[in-house]
Write a protein that holds these residues in place. Structure first.
Motif, PDB file in Angstrom:
ATOM      1  N   PHE A 100      -1.456  98.000  75.474  1.00  0.00           N
ATOM      2  CA  PHE A 100      -2.580  97.442  76.222  1.00  0.00           C
ATOM      3  C   PHE A 100      -2.987  98.309  77.421  1.00  0.00           C
ATOM      4  O   PHE A 100      -3.953  97.979  78.110  1.00  0.00           O
ATOM      5  N   GLU A 101      -2.219  99.383  77.651  1.00  0.00           N
ATOM      6  CA  GLU A 101      -2.497 100.308  78.763  1.00  0.00           C
ATOM      7  C   GLU A 101      -2.531  99.554  80.089  1.00  0.00           C
ATOM      8  O   GLU A 101      -3.486  99.639  80.864  1.00  0.00           O
ATOM      9  N   VAL A 102      -1.486  98.779  80.340  1.00  0.00           N
ATOM     10  CA  VAL A 102      -1.369  97.985  81.563  1.00  0.00           C
ATOM     11  C   VAL A 102      -0.101  98.381  82.322  1.00  0.00           C
ATOM     12  O   VAL A 102       0.801  99.012  81.772  1.00  0.00           O
ATOM     13  N   ILE A 162      -7.086  91.315  80.434  1.00  0.00           N
ATOM     14  CA  ILE A 162      -7.752  92.060  79.358  1.00  0.00           C
ATOM     15  C   ILE A 162      -8.368  91.089  78.358  1.00  0.00           C
ATOM     16  O   ILE A 162      -9.523  91.236  77.954  1.00  0.00           O
ATOM     17  N   GLU A 221     -12.503  96.099  73.997  1.00  0.00           N
ATOM     18  CA  GLU A 221     -11.110  96.448  74.321  1.00  0.00           C
ATOM     19  C   GLU A 221     -11.030  97.673  75.230  1.00  0.00           C
ATOM     20  O   GLU A 221     -10.312  97.683  76.234  1.00  0.00           O
ATOM     21  N   LYS A 245      -9.684  97.710  79.163  1.00  0.00           N
ATOM     22  CA  LYS A 245      -8.518  98.501  79.588  1.00  0.00           C
ATOM     23  C   LYS A 245      -8.885  99.420  80.755  1.00  0.00           C
ATOM     24  O   LYS A 245      -8.094  99.621  81.686  1.00  0.00           O
TER      25      LYS A 245
END
Length: 920
Positions: free
Chosen positions: A173-175, A184, A203, A207
């Protein structure tokens, strides 16, 4: 119990839906007509957790009826979801009973979704130092992941289980923190749950915003920093964004008690599970899981039989038991003489060959079993000396050729072929229980053991108990003591006779007896003769071609690596994905597989064709590798050493539409649309210089069938005028004179003509043609205005199926469509497409079968040296003797064109050649 406490929390409905849709194209249907896909898939996932992941504690959470608190917050929440498929609704009581049978506690809390229940239990368990695994494929659970709480994503399509911990969630999720997944989801929205999100934010953008602003609240605070339309959208939908975040948040305060003692894994209740598995007919699963065979009960069901039956085409039979001590070993001339008299005095008898090989052309006969009524069984051992074997079999010549006694077998073609090698031909009436069941329930499987268990409530002795499992230690039937073979073989004959008694009246009741008697049974002998004849192949040509393809593969590999600018393993999906999407950056948002890798399957790459030369090269490379491995290198290995020919096996009881399929090799899949693929056909040759291959192909048979059965005047007229039907369609649909139709218009019209048969949508047509989706929709609308009879036919077939539960071909072949009245659009749509397509494709299949029977009989009557050797789709291939060509050509055309009387004449194209490519 181990010191490590592992709690597995199972999201029931997520696994149930996934299992159901995994089998949507080929559902698991039991003898009562129940779709058991959802129960089977869920149970397998549950068993995998228990057997392979060693939980100490476990629970299952279900969504309650009546929805959740989220509907109060937002009335449209989940409002656009399709109705739950009826088959899933019917499955739920079974699934809950199975969970209860495993002694696993169930949580179902009014007003809260399973997600909230699992979230609350996971939170409480982690606080008590449990290692928690949430068993679900749902991405929303990523927000709950901590160092103690993980997602266990069950294996799919033969893959492996995925475990998502903190690192995996951060990467996917690139968190910076799994809790940011809520933001998100709130920005991105969720079409499935009808969470609106922020319009225009997908999406990728979500992000990017999270990376910069950390949360939805942070984004809204800095909305003035955004530019253009995005600034407007974020500011205008601020309230909606916060609501979406609220809807996407999994609650951790559901009123449930976390009592570790009550969640401890217990031994299952075998008795309860056996009862349920018996009702569902999960025999293999039962034996694997419980370690013993399930008991066979009488017909009529148990208290778990909760459904009305979709059809009454097959009825429950009384429980069966065989009397192996009553089976007789017929091992002397005197005993054989008595058996012959018994067989000759019967109206029908069953026979079953015991052999050394599943390939009838390689098999040696070990013995023959007979049965004349339920409970009887006779076994005649056959010596391995060919002369002695033939002498014994000659005693039964009068029996096998009797003109009025019915000979019964299961998979009759195999037995016919084996006996033919020993000089025995079967004449007179025959009955194949496998094919009878195929006509009664075409979507089920038709193995004898399965049918015995399903309809006779009896499990026959398995072949493995005699010869062992496959592998180097497996014995031959020749090595098994004759007394054991006697009981095994006689039991098979006995069981098959009982199936005959059950199925024969059902054929008459369902109106399929005529099709069985006039098409399927005569075809057995035709296919057996074709298989026995075999076809010659040019092995030197294939060896040369294999080298050529090998050189092509090397050149493709070289060019692909040049275009990539680096060396890598082209056959590795992982490395290929990284090259295409990380290194070359061919698309902004590449698709990913369930394992998180970039998707590089053929359909995915086809959508990228033309965007970069490397894509075209990879697709060509894959086709060449497949061609070489599947056909060019494999065909020589399939040559029978006895005959120096290839003997493909034709299957009558596979495709529900009635089409034939083949194996060893699969003739239907030999590629013919590419020049390289067509060269494979070049390897199929005439048997010697006195013969030539003759190919006869129905021209556009499915379109002629639909024109005829729909009664559409415009299409019938086009065929009667011998117009190019695709050009004629293009002229009418695109509104241009026939002589001005372009190649592209004709190609698009051809796609529509064949696509309509399969219920093609505007989207589907746009994917298969050069048309946009809007243009495709316009073309379909225009098509139905041009051919209104076809639209009327499609509507009427669907209505007929809704009313009767099945559709039929011209010759009365039925296909039952149990989902035709489903409230779920996806499930119902698949059934509707089958309602339209089956009468067309099935009628075309019946027509060519009728033609094959008529040609075979004519050839046999005239004792022609020419033989029919192959059938592929709408084409027949003959090993034709040159001296007979002028006699057989008109016979073949006549029999094919007159197989059935339609409103549109059937047309046959014919060609000759030294090989199949030339002939076609």
């Amino acid at each position: 119990m181990s010191e490590k406490k592992k709690l597995y929390l199972i999201d029931a409905y997520a696994l149930i839906f996934r299992a159901y849709y995994a089998f949507i194209r080929a559902p698991r249907i039991n003898s009562k007509g129940m779709n058991t896909s959802a129960v089977f898939g869920f149970t397998n996932a549950l068993v995998d957790v228990l057997k392979n992941h060693e939980p100490t504690h476990i629970a299952v959470a279900f969504d309650p009826p009546g929805g959740s608190f989220r509907v109060e917050d937002y009335a449209e929440y989940k409002a656009n979801r399709d109705e739950t498929p009826e088959d899933i609704k019917r499955a739920i009581p079974y699934i809950k009973a199975i969970v209860e049978g495993f002694n696993i506690p169930v949580f179902e809390v009014a007003g809260f979704e399973a997600d909230d229940v699992i979230g609350t239990l996971a939170h409480k368990a982690a606080a008590e130092d449990f290692e928690v695994y949430m068993v679900t494929p749902d991405k929303d659970f990523a927000q709950l992941v901590t160092d103690k709480v993980k997602i266990h994503r069950p294996a799919k399509n033969g893959g492996s289980v995925e475990i998502w911990g903190v690192d995996e969630v951060k990467e996917k999720f690139e968190v910076e923190d799994p809790l940011q997944v809520i933001d998100i989801l709130g920005m991105w929205g969720d079409a499935a749950d009808n969470i609106p999100g922020i319009p225009g934010v997908g999406e990728k953008t979500a992000k990017k915003f999270i990376a910069e602003y950390k949360s939805i609240e942070g984004l809204l605070e800095h909305a003035d920093e955004l530019k253009g339309k995005m600034k407007e959208k974020v500011k205008e939908n601020a309230e909606q964004a916060l609501l979406s975040k609220q809807l996407a948040t999994i609650r951790l305060d559901v009123p449930v008690t976390f009592d570790p003692k009550s969640l401890e894994v217990e031994d299952p209740s075998k008795e309860k599970l056996q009862e349920i598995f018996t009702e569902l007919e999960f025999r293999t699963l039962s034996e694997r899981l419980l370690g013993e065979k399930i008991p066979m009960t009488g017909g009529g069901g148990t208290q778990m039989d909760l459904f009305a039956q979709p059809t009454d085409s097959l009825k429950d039979a009384p429980a069966t038991s065989t009397q192996s001590d009553g089976y007789e070993l017929v091992d002397t001339a005197e005993k054989r003489s008595r058996l012959v008299k018994t067989l000759l005095s019967s109206e029908a008898f069953c026979f079953d060959t015991e052999t050394t090989d599943i390939d009838a052309h390689e098999a040696e006969l070990v013995g023959v079993a007979f049965s004349t009524e339920a409970g009887t069984g006779y076994y005649v051992p056959i010596p391995d000396n060919p002369k002695a074997a033939r002498r014994i079999l000659e005693d039964f010549t009068e029996v096998f050729t009797h003109p009025s006694i019915t000979k019964i077998a299961h998979n009759l073609k195999y037995d016919l072929t084996v006996l033919k090698w020993y000089g025995i031909e079967i004449e007179g009436p025959v009955f194949d229980t496998m094919l009878a069941h195929y006509l009664l329930e075409p979507d089920m499987r038709h193995g004898m053991d399965l049918l015995a268990e399903t309809y006779l409530n009896y499990r026959p002795t398995s072949i493995e108990t005699l010869i062992g499992k496959k592998g180097k230690n497996q014995k031959s039937m020749l090595d098994v003591p004759v007394e054991q073979v006697k009981d095994y073989a006689a039991e098979d004959a006995d069981i098959t006779f009982r199936l005959y008694q059950l199925f024969a009246p059902q054929l008459e009741e369902t109106g399929t007896l005529k099709l069985f008697t006039n098409i399927e049974m005569p075809l057995v002998k035709v296919l057996g003769a074709m298989e026995s004849a075999g076809v010659a192949i040019d092995i030197p040509q294939l060896k040369t071609y294999s080298q050529q393809l090998g050189n092509d593969i090397v050149q493709f590999e070289k060019r692909i690596k040049e275009l990539a600018g680096t060396d890598f393993n082209i056959a590795s999906p992982k490395q290929l994905g990284e090259i295409l999407f990380d290194h070359l950056k061919l698309v902004d948002k590449p698709k990913k597989t369930k394992t998180g890798q970039y998707a590089t399957s053929e359909p995915v790459l086809e959508t990228l064709r033309g965007t970069h030369e490397i894509i075209d090269q990879i697709l060509e490379y894959r086709q060449v590798v497949k061609l070489k491995n599947t056909y060019v290198d494999t065909l020589p290995e399939l040559v029978n050493p006895r005959t120096s020919r290839i003997h493909t096996t034709f299957h009558q009881a596979v495709a529900a539409t009635g089409r034939l399929s083949s194996q060893g090799p699969n003739l239907q899949n030999i590629p013919v649309r590419t020049e390289r693929g067509r060269k494979v056909r070049e390897a199929f040759v005439a048997r010697d210089k006195d013969y030539v291959l003759l190919a006869a192909d129905y021209s556009q048979i499915e379109l002629r069938v639909i024109a005829s059965i729909s009664g559409d005047k415009a299409m019938i007229e086009a065929f009667k005028n011998d117009e190019d039907i695709h050009a004629a369609t293009a002229a009418k649909v695109f509104g241009v004179p026939l002589n001005e139709v372009t190649r592209e218009q004709r190609s698009n019209a051809k796609t529509v003509n064949f696509g309509i048969i399969y219920g093609v949508s505007a989207f589907g047509l746009s994917q298969q043609s050069s048309l946009s989706r809007t243009e495709a929709a316009e073309v379909i609308e225009s098509y139905f205005k041009t051919y209104p009879g076809i639209k009327k036919y499609m509507d009427e077939r669907i209505e007929f199926a809704r009313e009767h539960g099945y559709v039929e071909t011209i010759m009365g072949r039925r296909r039952y469509l149990r989902d035709i009245n489903s409230k779920n659009a996806v499930v119902r749509g698949q059934a509707e497409r089958n309602a339209i397509n089956t009468p067309i494709q099935g009628s075309a299949a019946d027509i060519i079968k009728k033609a094959m029977i008529d040609i075979y009989r004519e050839f046999r009557e005239h004792k022609f040296q020419s033989k029919m050797v192959l059938q592929v789709h709408d084409e027949l291939v003959f090993d034709a003797h040159r001296d007979e060509l002028e006699i057989i050509k008109p016979i073949i055309i006549q029999k094919m064109q007159e197989a059935v009387k339609l409103d549109v004449d059937l047309k046959v194209d014919m060609g000759l050649g030294d090989n199949w490519l030339e002939a076609h």
